[in-house]
Design a protein around this motif. Structure first.
Motif, PDB file in Angstrom:
ATOM      1  N   TYR A  95     -26.133 -14.118 -20.738  1.00 39.96           N
ATOM      2  CA  TYR A  95     -27.467 -14.506 -21.181  1.00 39.96           C
ATOM      3  C   TYR A  95     -28.141 -15.575 -20.323  1.00 39.96           C
ATOM      4  O   TYR A  95     -29.354 -15.767 -20.432  1.00 39.96           O
ATOM      5  N   ASP A  96     -27.394 -16.311 -19.497  1.00 39.10           N
ATOM      6  CA  ASP A  96     -28.018 -17.457 -18.828  1.00 39.10           C
ATOM      7  C   ASP A  96     -28.577 -17.132 -17.445  1.00 39.10           C
ATOM      8  O   ASP A  96     -29.047 -18.023 -16.739  1.00 39.10           O
ATOM      9  N   ASP A  97     -28.571 -15.855 -17.050  1.00 35.49           N
ATOM     10  CA  ASP A  97     -29.127 -15.478 -15.743  1.00 35.49           C
ATOM     11  C   ASP A  97     -30.649 -15.567 -15.760  1.00 35.49           C
ATOM     12  O   ASP A  97     -31.305 -15.211 -16.748  1.00 35.49           O
ATOM     13  N   ALA A  98     -31.204 -16.019 -14.642  1.00 33.63           N
ATOM     14  CA  ALA A  98     -32.650 -16.031 -14.424  1.00 33.63           C
ATOM     15  C   ALA A  98     -32.953 -15.164 -13.209  1.00 33.63           C
ATOM     16  O   ALA A  98     -32.412 -15.391 -12.131  1.00 33.63           O
ATOM     17  N   MET A  99     -33.802 -14.150 -13.380  1.00 36.45           N
ATOM     18  CA  MET A  99     -34.103 -13.187 -12.317  1.00 36.45           C
ATOM     19  C   MET A  99     -35.588 -13.251 -11.998  1.00 36.45           C
ATOM     20  O   MET A  99     -36.425 -12.912 -12.845  1.00 36.45           O
ATOM     21  N   THR A 100     -35.895 -13.692 -10.790  1.00 38.23           N
ATOM     22  CA  THR A 100     -37.278 -13.985 -10.413  1.00 38.23           C
ATOM     23  C   THR A 100     -37.793 -12.966  -9.401  1.00 38.23           C
ATOM     24  O   THR A 100     -37.160 -12.743  -8.353  1.00 38.23           O
ATOM     25  N   PHE A 101     -38.940 -12.362  -9.723  1.00 36.50           N
ATOM     26  CA  PHE A 101     -39.632 -11.440  -8.828  1.00 36.50           C
ATOM     27  C   PHE A 101     -40.887 -12.139  -8.312  1.00 36.50           C
ATOM     28  O   PHE A 101     -41.690 -12.630  -9.106  1.00 36.50           O
ATOM     29  N   SER A 102     -41.057 -12.185  -6.969  1.00 35.48           N
ATOM     30  CA  SER A 102     -42.191 -12.891  -6.370  1.00 35.48           C
ATOM     31  C   SER A 102     -42.941 -11.976  -5.422  1.00 35.48           C
ATOM     32  O   SER A 102     -42.330 -11.222  -4.651  1.00 35.48           O
ATOM     33  N   GLY A 127     -47.353  -8.404   0.674  1.00 31.77           N
ATOM     34  CA  GLY A 127     -47.304  -7.406  -0.385  1.00 31.77           C
ATOM     35  C   GLY A 127     -45.905  -7.014  -0.808  1.00 31.77           C
ATOM     36  O   GLY A 127     -45.743  -6.246  -1.767  1.00 31.77           O
ATOM     37  N   SER A 128     -44.884  -7.508  -0.127  1.00 32.77           N
ATOM     38  CA  SER A 128     -43.514  -7.172  -0.506  1.00 32.77           C
ATOM     39  C   SER A 128     -43.091  -7.994  -1.728  1.00 32.77           C
ATOM     40  O   SER A 128     -43.686  -9.040  -2.038  1.00 32.77           O
ATOM     41  N   ILE A 129     -42.061  -7.507  -2.421  1.00 28.68           N
ATOM     42  CA  ILE A 129     -41.567  -8.161  -3.629  1.00 28.68           C
ATOM     43  C   ILE A 129     -40.210  -8.781  -3.333  1.00 28.68           C
ATOM     44  O   ILE A 129     -39.253  -8.079  -3.002  1.00 28.68           O
ATOM     45  N   ALA A 130     -40.132 -10.098  -3.423  1.00 30.32           N
ATOM     46  CA  ALA A 130     -38.869 -10.799  -3.229  1.00 30.32           C
ATOM     47  C   ALA A 130     -38.145 -10.927  -4.566  1.00 30.32           C
ATOM     48  O   ALA A 130     -38.766 -10.961  -5.638  1.00 30.32           O
ATOM     49  N   PHE A 131     -36.826 -11.007  -4.502  1.00 27.33           N
ATOM     50  CA  PHE A 131     -35.994 -11.082  -5.708  1.00 27.33           C
ATOM     51  C   PHE A 131     -34.954 -12.171  -5.518  1.00 27.33           C
ATOM     52  O   PHE A 131     -34.237 -12.204  -4.510  1.00 27.33           O
ATOM     53  N   GLU A 132     -34.872 -13.086  -6.484  1.00 26.95           N
ATOM     54  CA  GLU A 132     -33.852 -14.132  -6.470  1.00 26.95           C
ATOM     55  C   GLU A 132     -33.154 -14.162  -7.821  1.00 26.95           C
ATOM     56  O   GLU A 132     -33.806 -14.107  -8.868  1.00 26.95           O
ATOM     57  N   HIS A 133     -31.844 -14.254  -7.800  1.00 33.07           N
ATOM     58  CA  HIS A 133     -31.001 -14.121  -8.991  1.00 33.07           C
ATOM     59  C   HIS A 133     -30.148 -15.370  -9.139  1.00 33.07           C
ATOM     60  O   HIS A 133     -29.236 -15.606  -8.351  1.00 33.07           O
ATOM     61  N   ASP A 134     -30.446 -16.181 -10.135  1.00 34.27           N
ATOM     62  CA  ASP A 134     -29.650 -17.365 -10.443  1.00 34.27           C
ATOM     63  C   ASP A 134     -28.727 -17.030 -11.611  1.00 34.27           C
ATOM     64  O   ASP A 134     -29.164 -16.910 -12.760  1.00 34.27           O
ATOM     65  N   ASN A 135     -27.444 -16.868 -11.318  1.00 33.72           N
ATOM     66  CA  ASN A 135     -26.472 -16.480 -12.362  1.00 33.72           C
ATOM     67  C   ASN A 135     -25.630 -17.649 -12.835  1.00 33.72           C
ATOM     68  O   ASN A 135     -24.628 -17.444 -13.531  1.00 33.72           O
ATOM     69  N   LYS A 136     -26.005 -18.871 -12.471  1.00 33.81           N
ATOM     70  CA  LYS A 136     -25.274 -20.094 -12.869  1.00 33.81           C
ATOM     71  C   LYS A 136     -23.812 -20.046 -12.442  1.00 33.81           C
ATOM     72  O   LYS A 136     -22.942 -20.674 -13.056  1.00 33.81           O
ATOM     73  N   GLY A 137     -23.536 -19.250 -11.390  1.00 33.31           N
ATOM     74  CA  GLY A 137     -22.190 -19.210 -10.825  1.00 33.31           C
ATOM     75  C   GLY A 137     -21.288 -18.123 -11.366  1.00 33.31           C
ATOM     76  O   GLY A 137     -20.207 -17.890 -10.823  1.00 33.31           O
ATOM     77  N   GLU A 138     -21.694 -17.460 -12.467  1.00 34.93           N
ATOM     78  CA  GLU A 138     -20.860 -16.420 -13.067  1.00 34.93           C
ATOM     79  C   GLU A 138     -21.691 -15.180 -13.379  1.00 34.93           C
ATOM     80  O   GLU A 138     -22.858 -15.282 -13.735  1.00 34.93           O
ATOM     81  N   LYS A 163     -32.257 -14.696  -0.935  1.00 36.62           N
ATOM     82  CA  LYS A 163     -33.414 -13.859  -1.232  1.00 36.62           C
ATOM     83  C   LYS A 163     -33.130 -12.402  -0.872  1.00 36.62           C
ATOM     84  O   LYS A 163     -32.625 -12.089   0.196  1.00 36.62           O
ATOM     85  N   LYS A 164     -33.454 -11.525  -1.795  1.00 33.58           N
ATOM     86  CA  LYS A 164     -33.390 -10.090  -1.562  1.00 33.58           C
ATOM     87  C   LYS A 164     -34.789  -9.528  -1.768  1.00 33.58           C
ATOM     88  O   LYS A 164     -35.719 -10.259  -2.127  1.00 33.58           O
ATOM     89  N   TYR A 165     -34.942  -8.209  -1.554  1.00 29.17           N
ATOM     90  CA  TYR A 165     -36.257  -7.595  -1.700  1.00 29.17           C
ATOM     91  C   TYR A 165     -36.172  -6.356  -2.579  1.00 29.17           C
ATOM     92  O   TYR A 165     -35.111  -5.726  -2.708  1.00 29.17           O
ATOM     93  N   VAL A 166     -37.300  -6.039  -3.185  1.00 26.84           N
ATOM     94  CA  VAL A 166     -37.375  -4.945  -4.146  1.00 26.84           C
ATOM     95  C   VAL A 166     -38.388  -3.923  -3.672  1.00 26.84           C
ATOM     96  O   VAL A 166     -39.519  -4.278  -3.284  1.00 26.84           O
ATOM     97  N   ASN A 167     -38.000  -2.666  -3.679  1.00 33.14           N
ATOM     98  CA  ASN A 167     -38.925  -1.567  -3.414  1.00 33.14           C
ATOM     99  C   ASN A 167     -39.196  -0.806  -4.697  1.00 33.14           C
ATOM    100  O   ASN A 167     -38.266  -0.465  -5.436  1.00 33.14           O
ATOM    101  N   LEU A 168     -40.458  -0.521  -4.979  1.00 30.20           N
ATOM    102  CA  LEU A 168     -40.822   0.339  -6.087  1.00 30.20           C
ATOM    103  C   LEU A 168     -40.841   1.786  -5.615  1.00 30.20           C
ATOM    104  O   LEU A 168     -41.223   2.073  -4.482  1.00 30.20           O
ATOM    105  N   ALA A 169     -40.428   2.692  -6.473  1.00 30.18           N
ATOM    106  CA  ALA A 169     -40.353   4.109  -6.117  1.00 30.18           C
ATOM    107  C   ALA A 169     -40.563   4.942  -7.371  1.00 30.18           C
ATOM    108  O   ALA A 169     -40.446   4.439  -8.496  1.00 30.18           O
TER     109      ALA A 169
END
Length: 545
Positions: A180-187, A192-203, A231-237
């Motif tokens: 439950y404590d993960d934070a997933m951010t789409f920027s 125009g690209s979509i960046a993705f960052e995932h903070d899982n608090k280490g687990e 940072k990762k990236y997201v493609n819509l399809a």
């Protein structure tokens, strides 16, 4: 004669590839290392013909690479995505709308990490665009999503051939905190690209099939230390399936990225998306027969209320009352309608601890009370009752509504349910079972609705749960709407489970009604050692057709 454009790297393209290839020198400090040799790459744009020079608009390109001494291949695409593969084959979808040039680099890696690379430029047409989903996902800037832990079915699983979590759905706050404590951010970035960052608090919460990815082992899902930084990236399809009522879009996270639950995939189909609420569906990487479901919210507390999800209310098609027991006459259940089943019957197949008697079901003050009592009876420590309408009343299709107040105490297990009337002929689960309501005193804020039939019986029953915060102190209406096409479960007319009643299920015959309170067993769980007495109170049972 028609002229065909073959979308495989041509001789000219191959010459271009040679100009772009490079090799690393051996690292002599590590001994003699052999770089992958004779690296070749082919690319086939899907749908190229005389009228579609750059493809059919799907944006799909099939790649095939090979090299001597290579143990792994990594594709790096100029759309900011990448893919590792050991066999050198991969189909990539380019998603920028219109006709665009893309640079593709493949790195062939040999022992010791030494690699050889080759680069290719492709011109590909993609007609897919979903600016609304992109805007909702990112907020046209940056938006952080969390698991909607306060909502029923925030995690679920079902067959991949359907679009509902028929096998299992999690109750509110059921899982470990690391789920439950993960934070997933789409920027949304400037290009125009979509960046993705995932903070899982280490687990990360790992599916049991993938524990080895993080060095774990065992047979259950686990929280394991795992690095999701960067940072990762997201493609819509376009969606790969045709789920009804969806935006028709999926997203793919680059570099092995994933949402909070590790199930071996980076591809998520969007089932529903709003400003502050999203539902996702993903096919499990190691078992394509399973589809997993996630509910997410922008609320860091996990979506108190409905997290943007509108509650669906039951609109019944049955309004003629055909049978009822209001429990307002006499001091015991009406013998014209109800039978007693007594004894323990070897735990009733569920390791239950109670002994059923005819004395624990009483009618008083306008309700039926099934009393569960801690007392010694015939070498058992608990007494209760179980009554049925078998051979006295059954029905096929309609709406059954039971108004009831449930039990208190760890281990108590009240149930309102039905069995196929051919039970004595074909036995269980061939006769089918419809659990209108099941409840655990150990989980007093949750009720369940479940179906059992061949292939989906026992612990594999098709179940859903819903939150009912005061089930043991207030009366609620527990309802099943049963038609030839569908079985719908609701509490106080709020739908929480739907099942498509196909022709090959046993739910096309008369069923009879059962009311009981069990103790402990495989579903009731641990018994509170201080337990003394409780009761399920039933105001009425009504059947409409």
């Amino acid at each position: 004669m028609k002229r065909y454009i073959i979308p495989i790297v041509s001789v000219l393209a191959c010459m271009l590839l040679l100009l772009h290839s490079s090799c690393q020198d051996d690292d002599n400090s590590l001994g003699a290392l052999i770089a992958p040799a004779d690296l070749s790459m082919e690319a086939r744009i899907i749908g190229v013909d005389d009228e579609n020079e750059y493809g059919d608009g799907s944006g799909l390109v099939e790649f095939k690479v090979s090299a001597q001494h290579a143990t792994n291949y990594k594709f790096v695409f100029s759309d900011k995505s990448s893919k590792n593969t050991s066999n050198g084959t991969y189909t990539h979808r380019f998603t920028t709308p219109g006709i665009n040039d893309y640079v593709v680099t493949v790195l062939a890696t040999g022992t010791g990490g030494i690699s050889t690379s080759k680069t290719l430029t492709l011109r590909v047409f993609s007609e897919f665009d979903d600016p609304e989903t992109k805007s909702l996902l990112t907020g046209d800037g940056s938006k952080t999503w969390y698991i909607a832990k306060a909502l029923p079915a925030h995690l679920g699983v079902g067959p991949s051939g359907t679009f509902t979590p028929d096998y299992y759905s999690a109750a509110p706050n059921e899982k470990d905190e690391c789920f439950y404590d993960d934070a997933m951010t789409f920027s949304l970035e400037n290009d125009g690209s979509i960046a993705f960052e995932h903070d899982n608090k280490g687990e990360t919460f790992f599916n049991a099939s993938y524990l080895s990815v993080a060095g774990g082992s065992g047979g259950d899902d686990q929280c394991l230390a795992f690095d999701t930084s960067g940072k990762k990236y997201v493609n819509l399809a376009p969606s790969s399936s045709e789920a009804p009522g969806t935006p028709g879009t999926q997203f793919i996270i680059s570099d092995g990225g994933f949402m909070n639950y590790y199930i071996g995939t980076s591809t998520y189909e969007i089932m529903k998306i709003e400003d502050d609420y999203m539902e996702l569906r993903a096919i499990m990487g190691s078992d394509d027969s399973l589809a997993w479901y996630l509910k997410l919210t922008t609320d860091p507390e996990g979506g108190g209320g409905n997290g943007g999800e509108e509650e669906e209310m039951l609109q019944t098609q049955f309004d003629e009352l055909v049978w009822a027991d209001e429990f307002d006459q006499g001091s015991e259940p009406d013998a014209a309608s109800w039978n007693y089943e007594t004894g323990n019957n070897n735990g009733w197949g569920n390791q239950e601890k109670q002994y059923y008697t005819e004395d624990n079901a009483v009618v008083e003050d306008g309700t039926l009370k099934i009393n569960l009592i801690a007392e010694n009876i015939d070498n058992f420590q608990y007494s209760s009752s179980r009554i049925t309408t078998q051979n006295k009343y059954d029905f096929q299709y309609g709406r059954i509504e039971v108004r009831a107040k449930l039990t208190e105490g760890g281990g108590s297990w009240p149930a309102i349910w039905m069995l196929g009337s051919n039970f004595t002929e074909v036995e269980w689960p061939g006769c089918g079972e419809i659990d209108i309501m099941e409840y655990k005193g150990n989980e007093p804020d949750i009720t369940h609705g479940t179906l059992h039939f061949p292939g989906n019986s026992g612990a594999n029953g098709l179940t859903q749960s819903t939150g009912v915060s005061n089930a043991a102190t207030e009366f609620h209406n527990y309802t099943v709407e049963w038609t030839e096409e569908q079985i719908i479960f609701a509490v106080d007319n709020k739908i929480f489970h739907k099942f498509d009643n196909t022709s090959d299920t046993p739910f096309h015959q008369p069923f009879f009604i059962i009311l009981n309170v069990a103790m402990g067993g495989t579903f009731g769980g641990a018994i509170d050692p201080a337990f003394q007495q409780t009761a399920m109170e039933v105001d009425y049972v009504r059947v409409y057709q």
